[in-house]
Structure formats: C-alpha cells, structure tokens
Scaffold this motif. Structure first.
Motif, PDB file in Angstrom:
ATOM      1  N   ASP A  23     -22.081 -20.276   6.464  1.00  0.00           N
ATOM      2  CA  ASP A  23     -22.579 -21.229   7.623  1.00  0.00           C
ATOM      3  C   ASP A  23     -23.011 -20.284   8.913  1.00  0.00           C
ATOM      4  O   ASP A  23     -22.846 -19.202   8.860  1.00  0.00           O
ATOM      5  CB  ASP A  23     -21.547 -22.141   8.032  1.00  0.00           C
ATOM      6  N   TRP A  24     -23.923 -20.899   9.547  1.00  0.00           N
ATOM      7  CA  TRP A  24     -24.465 -20.113  10.768  1.00  0.00           C
ATOM      8  C   TRP A  24     -24.912 -21.261  11.802  1.00  0.00           C
ATOM      9  O   TRP A  24     -25.557 -22.495  11.435  1.00  0.00           O
ATOM     10  CB  TRP A  24     -25.472 -19.317  10.237  1.00  0.00           C
ATOM     11  N   SER A  25     -25.043 -20.747  12.853  1.00  0.00           N
ATOM     12  CA  SER A  25     -25.579 -21.765  13.935  1.00  0.00           C
ATOM     13  C   SER A  25     -26.284 -20.783  15.107  1.00  0.00           C
ATOM     14  O   SER A  25     -25.976 -19.966  15.364  1.00  0.00           O
ATOM     15  CB  SER A  25     -24.423 -22.611  14.621  1.00  0.00           C
ATOM     16  N   THR A  27     -27.960 -21.538  19.123  1.00  0.00           N
ATOM     17  CA  THR A  27     -27.890 -22.301  20.371  1.00  0.00           C
ATOM     18  C   THR A  27     -29.064 -21.583  21.165  1.00  0.00           C
ATOM     19  O   THR A  27     -28.739 -20.355  21.636  1.00  0.00           O
ATOM     20  CB  THR A  27     -26.833 -22.439  20.929  1.00  0.00           C
ATOM     21  N   GLY A  54     -25.635 -17.200  18.855  1.00  0.00           N
ATOM     22  CA  GLY A  54     -25.485 -17.577  17.566  1.00  0.00           C
ATOM     23  C   GLY A  54     -24.226 -17.245  16.930  1.00  0.00           C
ATOM     24  O   GLY A  54     -23.603 -16.317  17.396  1.00  0.00           O
ATOM     25  N   SER A 124     -20.413 -13.336  15.969  1.00  0.00           N
ATOM     26  CA  SER A 124     -21.031 -14.065  16.882  1.00  0.00           C
ATOM     27  C   SER A 124     -22.079 -13.029  17.676  1.00  0.00           C
ATOM     28  O   SER A 124     -21.763 -11.926  17.633  1.00  0.00           O
ATOM     29  CB  SER A 124     -20.218 -14.437  18.143  1.00  0.00           C
ATOM     30  N   PHE A 135     -36.734 -24.008  13.034  1.00  0.00           N
ATOM     31  CA  PHE A 135     -35.367 -24.907  12.699  1.00  0.00           C
ATOM     32  C   PHE A 135     -36.162 -25.698  11.613  1.00  0.00           C
ATOM     33  O   PHE A 135     -36.864 -26.072  11.582  1.00  0.00           O
ATOM     34  CB  PHE A 135     -35.011 -25.715  13.824  1.00  0.00           C
TER      35      PHE A 135
END
Length: 135
Positions: A23-25, A27, A54, A124, A135
């Motif tokens: 998973d990754w995010s 911001t 991120g 991070s 996105f």
C-alpha cells in the motif's frame, strides 16, 4: 467503474524496480496565505507553497542490492535524494495503469522481521519539489 488497487503496485528507485507496494499514500498540501488588509471586513487568502509527503509498505527481497541501497539511504547525511516512482494498477482505466513520480528522500524506515524470503518494511518520505504524474 475504475478501481484503484495496490495489488500490482511497484516502487522504482531511480530506474530500477525492486519492491512491490502493499500500500502507499501521497499527501499534497498547499499553504493558504492570508492577504487581508487593515480596512477589510473579511479575511482573504492566496495560494502559497505546496508540500508533498508520503508513506508506503514495501515487500522486497533483502538480498536485492537496490532495495538495500534505497532503505539505507536514510543513513546518508548528504545526497540521498533520488527519483522515486510509484506504479499503481488502475483497473478499468483505458491505459491500464498509472504512475506517480517524485524526487525525495526517506524520513523513516520501519522494518519488521518475518519468516521467509520476502520482507516487509514501512517507509515515509519527503518529496523535494513538484510531484509528477497524477492520481
């Protein structure tokens, strides 16, 4: 309907794919700068600077030199900034996938111990400059 999934996500360090992303995010924040004058009744704002951070959970082979170089870059005191590319699987999109590229450096690395060849590590990172892709 298009579905975003991390099942086939990859992480590239420079140009080398070395890990799967569980998973990754990402911001992306933009400052709101107040530009209200003394005689104004209501506050007004203008757009300020953008900042991006991120995190990701990576699955990698600990014998992979590129993976070790990437994870150990947090120990460097200078010059640890490299291009990082996340590839995500976008099922239902015409192109079948997408990318998000940025230049940055690791701000935390949290490895975990497990049985077997594949290791998981949470990372991070701080993006340096403008992120590319979408996105």
């Amino acid at each position: 309907m298009a579905v975003l999934t991390g099942t086939d996500g990859q992480l590239l360090y420079g140009t080398t794919a070395f890990a799967k992303c569980r998973d990754w995010s990402i911001t992306v924040n933009k400052d709101a700068l107040e530009d209200t004058c003394l005689s104004d009744t209501d506050r007004t704002y203008v757009e300020g600077l953008r900042g991006t951070t991120g995190s990701a959970t990576l699955l990698y082979d600990p014998s992979n030199r590129t993976a070790n170089k990437f994870l150990n870059s947090i120990l460097e005191t200078e010059g640890a900034t490299e291009e990082i590319t996340f590839k995500m699987n976008r099922k239902g999109y015409p192109d079948g996938g997408g990318t998000f590229r940025c230049t940055g450096f690791l701000t935390s690395v949290s490895p975990s111990v497990s049985v077997g060849d594949v290791q998981a590590v949470s990372v991070s990172f701080q993006v340096n400059g403008k992120p590319e892709g979408g996105f």
